[in-house]
Motif scaffolding. Sequence first.
Motif, PDB file in Angstrom:
ATOM      1  N   ASN A 332       0.828  -1.221   0.086  1.00  0.00           N
ATOM      2  CA  ASN A 332       0.158  -0.046   0.001  1.00  0.00           C
ATOM      3  C   ASN A 332       0.693   1.099  -0.063  1.00  0.00           C
ATOM      4  N   TYR A 333       0.708   2.064  -0.866  1.00  0.00           N
ATOM      5  CA  TYR A 333       1.748   3.247  -1.204  1.00  0.00           C
ATOM      6  C   TYR A 333       1.332   4.224  -0.106  1.00  0.00           C
ATOM      7  N   LYS A 334       0.285   4.359   0.429  1.00  0.00           N
ATOM      8  CA  LYS A 334       0.034   5.344   1.625  1.00  0.00           C
ATOM      9  C   LYS A 334       0.680   5.088   2.915  1.00  0.00           C
ATOM     10  N   TYR A 335       0.886   3.583   3.119  1.00  0.00           N
ATOM     11  CA  TYR A 335       1.558   3.001   4.352  1.00  0.00           C
ATOM     12  C   TYR A 335       3.117   3.363   3.947  1.00  0.00           C
ATOM     13  N   LEU A 336       3.538   3.082   2.844  1.00  0.00           N
ATOM     14  CA  LEU A 336       4.948   3.237   2.297  1.00  0.00           C
ATOM     15  C   LEU A 336       5.499   4.625   2.577  1.00  0.00           C
ATOM     16  N   LEU A 337       4.602   5.718   2.173  1.00  0.00           N
ATOM     17  CA  LEU A 337       4.786   6.995   2.262  1.00  0.00           C
ATOM     18  C   LEU A 337       4.800   7.421   3.675  1.00  0.00           C
ATOM     19  N   ASP A 338       3.882   6.870   4.585  1.00  0.00           N
ATOM     20  CA  ASP A 338       3.722   7.035   5.946  1.00  0.00           C
ATOM     21  C   ASP A 338       5.531   6.948   6.628  1.00  0.00           C
ATOM     22  N   GLY A 339       5.793   5.662   6.222  1.00  0.00           N
ATOM     23  CA  GLY A 339       7.123   5.244   6.923  1.00  0.00           C
ATOM     24  C   GLY A 339       8.132   5.891   6.453  1.00  0.00           C
ATOM     25  N   LEU A 340       8.359   6.202   5.021  1.00  0.00           N
ATOM     26  CA  LEU A 340       9.353   6.938   4.472  1.00  0.00           C
ATOM     27  C   LEU A 340       9.451   8.418   4.988  1.00  0.00           C
ATOM     28  N   ASN A 341       8.161   8.958   5.406  1.00  0.00           N
ATOM     29  CA  ASN A 341       8.326  10.425   5.944  1.00  0.00           C
ATOM     30  C   ASN A 341       8.753  10.546   7.180  1.00  0.00           C
ATOM     31  N   ASN A 342       8.909   9.516   8.134  1.00  0.00           N
ATOM     32  CA  ASN A 342       9.084   9.333   9.387  1.00  0.00           C
ATOM     33  C   ASN A 342      10.530   8.973   9.531  1.00  0.00           C
ATOM     34  N   ILE A 343      11.003   8.702   8.503  1.00  0.00           N
ATOM     35  CA  ILE A 343      12.567   8.060   8.538  1.00  0.00           C
ATOM     36  C   ILE A 343      13.450   9.319   8.223  1.00  0.00           C
ATOM     37  N   GLU A 344      14.350   9.689   9.282  1.00  0.00           N
ATOM     38  CA  GLU A 344      15.101  10.822   9.325  1.00  0.00           C
ATOM     39  C   GLU A 344      16.280  10.839   8.468  1.00  0.00           C
ATOM     40  N   SER A 345      16.906   9.679   7.942  1.00  0.00           N
ATOM     41  CA  SER A 345      18.261   9.635   7.168  1.00  0.00           C
ATOM     42  C   SER A 345      18.005   9.994   5.818  1.00  0.00           C
ATOM     43  N   GLU A 346      19.158  10.334   5.246  1.00  0.00           N
ATOM     44  CA  GLU A 346      19.123  10.660   3.552  1.00  0.00           C
ATOM     45  C   GLU A 346      18.654   9.159   3.004  1.00  0.00           C
ATOM     46  N   ASN A 347      19.411   8.179   3.383  1.00  0.00           N
ATOM     47  CA  ASN A 347      19.004   6.784   2.600  1.00  0.00           C
ATOM     48  C   ASN A 347      18.148   6.024   3.465  1.00  0.00           C
ATOM     49  N   VAL A 348      17.375   5.092   2.868  1.00  0.00           N
ATOM     50  CA  VAL A 348      16.769   4.107   3.384  1.00  0.00           C
ATOM     51  C   VAL A 348      17.243   2.666   2.952  1.00  0.00           C
ATOM     52  N   LYS A 349      17.051   1.960   4.103  1.00  0.00           N
ATOM     53  CA  LYS A 349      17.038   0.411   3.887  1.00  0.00           C
ATOM     54  C   LYS A 349      15.871  -0.430   3.623  1.00  0.00           C
ATOM     55  N   ILE A 350      15.787  -0.861   2.873  1.00  0.00           N
ATOM     56  CA  ILE A 350      14.442  -1.923   2.608  1.00  0.00           C
ATOM     57  C   ILE A 350      14.993  -3.444   2.637  1.00  0.00           C
ATOM     58  N   ASN A 351      14.356  -4.311   3.345  1.00  0.00           N
ATOM     59  CA  ASN A 351      14.616  -5.660   3.641  1.00  0.00           C
ATOM     60  C   ASN A 351      13.595  -6.403   3.157  1.00  0.00           C
ATOM     61  N   ILE A 352      13.624  -7.501   2.448  1.00  0.00           N
ATOM     62  CA  ILE A 352      12.542  -8.295   1.847  1.00  0.00           C
ATOM     63  C   ILE A 352      12.840  -9.706   2.020  1.00  0.00           C
ATOM     64  N   ILE A 353      11.970 -10.558   2.205  1.00  0.00           N
ATOM     65  CA  ILE A 353      12.062 -11.997   2.254  1.00  0.00           C
ATOM     66  C   ILE A 353      11.363 -12.543   0.962  1.00  0.00           C
ATOM     67  N   ASP A 354      10.185 -12.317   1.037  1.00  0.00           N
ATOM     68  CA  ASP A 354       9.328 -12.616  -0.104  1.00  0.00           C
ATOM     69  C   ASP A 354       8.019 -11.739  -0.220  1.00  0.00           C
ATOM     70  N   SER A 355       7.333 -12.165  -1.231  1.00  0.00           N
ATOM     71  CA  SER A 355       6.270 -11.390  -1.555  1.00  0.00           C
ATOM     72  C   SER A 355       4.912 -11.626  -0.542  1.00  0.00           C
ATOM     73  N   ASN A 356       5.066 -12.483   0.405  1.00  0.00           N
ATOM     74  CA  ASN A 356       4.062 -12.860   1.349  1.00  0.00           C
ATOM     75  C   ASN A 356       4.429 -12.572   2.848  1.00  0.00           C
ATOM     76  N   THR A 357       5.756 -11.891   2.787  1.00  0.00           N
ATOM     77  CA  THR A 357       5.996 -11.652   4.365  1.00  0.00           C
ATOM     78  C   THR A 357       6.161 -10.142   4.325  1.00  0.00           C
ATOM     79  N   PRO A 358       6.140  -9.624   5.713  1.00  0.00           N
ATOM     80  CA  PRO A 358       6.319  -8.209   6.101  1.00  0.00           C
ATOM     81  C   PRO A 358       7.586  -7.521   5.300  1.00  0.00           C
ATOM     82  N   CYS A 359       7.516  -6.294   4.719  1.00  0.00           N
ATOM     83  CA  CYS A 359       8.669  -5.626   4.232  1.00  0.00           C
ATOM     84  C   CYS A 359       9.311  -4.684   5.333  1.00  0.00           C
TER      85      CYS A 359
END
Length: 388
Positions: A332-359
């Motif tokens: 959900n792009y709204k949830y993603l933007l909420d998270g990105l807007n509350n991260i204070e660093s210049e870069n962000v780290k994304i960790n994925i296992i697969d398409s069925n588990t939390p990102c």
Amino acid sequence: MKISSLQENLKQGLTIVGHVAGRNINLPILNNVMIEAKNGNIKLTTTNLEIGIVCVVRGKAETEGSFTVDAKTISDYISLLPNKKVSIEQKENKLIIETENYKTKIIGQSAEEFPLIPQVEKIFFYSADVNEFKRALAQVIFAVSGSESRIELAGVLFSFNKDALILAATDSYRLAEKELNIKTNSKDDTDKKVIIPARTLHELLRILSGIQDGEGEKDETNEIKFYLSENQILFTIGSTELVSRLIEGQYPDYKQIIPTEVKTKAIINRAELIRAVKASALFSKTGINDINLDLPAGKNKVVVSSASGQTGENIAELEAEVDGEDNGVVINYKYLLDGLNNIESENVKINIIDSNTPCILKPSALAKATADKEKSDSYLYIIMPIKQ
């Protein structure tokens, strides 16, 4: 009762306490502020029976007593006065307010009918830097559930231990967790967990912003203290106190859903990712808000895309450091933007296992910068995938 104070002191005090005095039809006195002169202090109090706010205002208490008047009326009136000395005196069922060439009478009610504010013992406390706490709270509170069906999710979990406070909030679709340093005067090493209503915390954020923006003793307001009782919490900042009931219930064991393994990692510029997500959001399916995040193996790029039968489609390829296997997730792009807007660093780290588990989203910091490293380890944001 007879008191005097500068207009700016009264104005700030009334602004701090006035917000919780709403339009209560069943108990009209809850629309009032109680003004109390006692032991040389001027104290302003409001409550909505869930939250109570007390603010001590600098001034002179000439005659002791207490009285209540409509909070909005007196606050609006005081804010219009020149910044001069204001005298306030109770005569029968009225407050007489005078300054320079202004004089008014406001009809009020006896303080005897005003509800008592619960008292929390001020012995053992935890304390934190106000600005750090404000930032931490803002980074999690947006993830609180708006539904009352699961009352425990309508608040933020505060987990206190001797030198750290962990804040967590979830609506079961996403989760935000933030850790910050605290101090305590208690010898008790037992972890304490309480759930605080989101309404209380929004009010607290408003008060903290008002106090920090206002004039006055900054050294008094750079620390916030937390006092706990069985079913109440008391926050104190300088001469202001907020007491609130706690939410009863068991907060879900959210640690269980935090993935412990990672199959694909990406480090990407946060601002560039926000831009690409907003662009793809225009072409997401209405009501689903879905966008694709693809991390192709060995290509050092993140692909953000979306498609809708009504509006069209969009693809953006962003430079990134990608490590691991070919992977992707629909979120959900709204949830993603909420998270990105509350991260204070210049870069962000994304960790994925697969398409069925939390990102997982985390701030990304340089390993050599210890302070940045600590900051990056203290915030975590998880989004559940949209399963196809």
